[in-house]
Design an enzyme around this catalytic site. Structure first.
Site, PDB file in Angstrom:
ATOM      1  N   ARG A  92       0.853  -1.187   0.000  1.00  0.00           N
ATOM      2  CA  ARG A  92       0.000   0.000   0.000  1.00  0.00           C
ATOM      3  C   ARG A  92       0.887   1.233   0.000  1.00  0.00           C
ATOM      4  O   ARG A  92       1.930   1.240   0.657  1.00  0.00           O
ATOM      5  CB  ARG A  92      -0.844   0.058   1.290  1.00  0.00           C
ATOM      6  CG  ARG A  92      -1.679  -1.150   1.580  1.00  0.00           C
ATOM      7  CD  ARG A  92      -3.058  -1.049   1.011  1.00  0.00           C
ATOM      8  NE  ARG A  92      -3.749   0.158   1.384  1.00  0.00           N
ATOM      9  CZ  ARG A  92      -4.749   0.691   0.672  1.00  0.00           C
ATOM     10  NH1 ARG A  92      -5.134   0.121  -0.442  1.00  0.00           N
ATOM     11  NH2 ARG A  92      -5.349   1.801   1.071  1.00  0.00           N
ATOM     12  N   HIS A 110      13.213  -2.626  -0.179  1.00  0.00           N
ATOM     13  CA  HIS A 110      12.872  -2.752  -1.594  1.00  0.00           C
ATOM     14  C   HIS A 110      13.945  -3.574  -2.303  1.00  0.00           C
ATOM     15  O   HIS A 110      15.140  -3.351  -2.091  1.00  0.00           O
ATOM     16  CB  HIS A 110      12.763  -1.360  -2.232  1.00  0.00           C
ATOM     17  CG  HIS A 110      12.347  -1.418  -3.661  1.00  0.00           C
ATOM     18  ND1 HIS A 110      11.042  -1.635  -4.030  1.00  0.00           N
ATOM     19  CD2 HIS A 110      13.062  -1.336  -4.810  1.00  0.00           C
ATOM     20  CE1 HIS A 110      10.968  -1.677  -5.359  1.00  0.00           C
ATOM     21  NE2 HIS A 110      12.182  -1.493  -5.844  1.00  0.00           N
TER      22      HIS A 110
HETATM   23  C1  GRF Z   1      10.340  -8.313  -0.525  1.00  0.00           C
HETATM   24  O1  GRF Z   1      11.038  -8.609  -1.707  1.00  0.00           O
HETATM   25  C2  GRF Z   1      10.466  -6.851  -0.196  1.00  0.00           C
HETATM   26  O2  GRF Z   1      11.697  -6.296  -0.564  1.00  0.00           O
HETATM   27  C3  GRF Z   1       9.360  -6.235  -1.029  1.00  0.00           C
HETATM   28  O3  GRF Z   1       8.310  -7.161  -0.950  1.00  0.00           O
HETATM   29  C4  GRF Z   1       8.833  -8.464  -0.699  1.00  0.00           C
HETATM   30  C5  GRF Z   1       8.175  -8.960   0.541  1.00  0.00           C
HETATM   31  O4  GRF Z   1       8.533 -10.287   0.838  1.00  0.00           O
HETATM   32  N1  GRF Z   1       9.007  -4.922  -0.538  1.00  0.00           N
HETATM   33  P1  GRF Z   1       8.175 -10.873   2.261  1.00  0.00           P
HETATM   34  O5  GRF Z   1       6.670 -10.728   2.447  1.00  0.00           O
HETATM   35  O6  GRF Z   1       8.943 -10.106   3.304  1.00  0.00           O
HETATM   36  O7  GRF Z   1       8.596 -12.308   2.199  1.00  0.00           O
END
Ligand code: GRF
Length: 207
Positions: A92, A110
């Protein structure tokens, strides 16, 4: 800084798990006060429950507006005296009610070296662009998507035989290392923000 964390998720929750493990193993001196998901089916909710952490599901579709949802999230975080909010796969955009409630106190992770490849599917975009290195960024959240001051970045090499899933898997390993580290740096508090730059104090940076 107040060491009570609020973690916001939408799905798998592997980064949440890395934070849970780091606090349990004494690598991160913090308490996860609450995990909030905007989706009831987020697997991360079970990870939190297994660790004995309070969970809440605040479904954005039940709120009359984006601001109302953000206000509800901010309210629940404040009610638990959260000092730092960690987005961990929270799908979000964060609006003013939440940003204003936690100024310079919301982090996101990210899977690219920002400002390259913001938004969803960053690993696939990096691969398709043909970059030879990509990586991980932990940054403060602002009103612009994936655009706040950068706390830590780590490099991951792109291999010739990578597919989006193999590259994402190697990036994820690095994510799980770097997020607890970035949270620790921020909680330790010897830093300031100068324009876009997150700058650590000299003594803290060499620690
Ligand atoms: C990760 O790759 C994070 O960098 C991105 O969304 C993904 C989430 O993975 N923002 P998780 O739910 O922590 O396994």
């Amino acid at each position: 800084m107040n060491r009570r964390l609020g973690v916001l998720i939408s799905g798998r929750g592997s980064n949440l798990q890395a934070l849970i493990d780091a606090t349990r193993d004494g690598l991160l001196d913090a308490t996860i006060a609450v995990v909030i998901s905007n989706r009831g089916d987020a697997a991360g909710l079970q990870r939190a429950q297994r660790a004995g952490i309070e969970t809440l599901c605040l479904d954005h579709r039940a709120s009359p507006s984006r601001d109302a949802h953000d206000r509800a999230v901010a309210h629940e975080l404040r009610a638990r005296d959260v000092g730092l909010v960690c987005l961990a796969g929270y799908m979000r955009l964060i609006g003013a009610p939440l940003l204003d409630a936690f100024p310079d106190a919301i982090l996101n992770i990210h899977p690219s070296l920002l400002p390259a490849f913001p938004g969803v599917d960053a690993q696939r975009m990096a691969l398709e662009h043909g970059v030879k290195v990509t990586g991980v960024t932990v940054h403060f959240v602002t009103s612009e998507l994936d655009n706040g001051p950068i706390v830590i970045q780590r490099i991951v090499q792109v291999m010739d035989n990578d597919m989006p899933d193999t590259l994402a898997a190697r990036i994820l390993v690095e994510e799980h290392r770097v997020y607890p580290e970035a949270v620790r740096v921020v909680l330790d508090g010897a830093w300031r923000i100068e324009g876009r730059r997150f700058v650590r104090s000299v003594n803290a940076a060499s620690a």
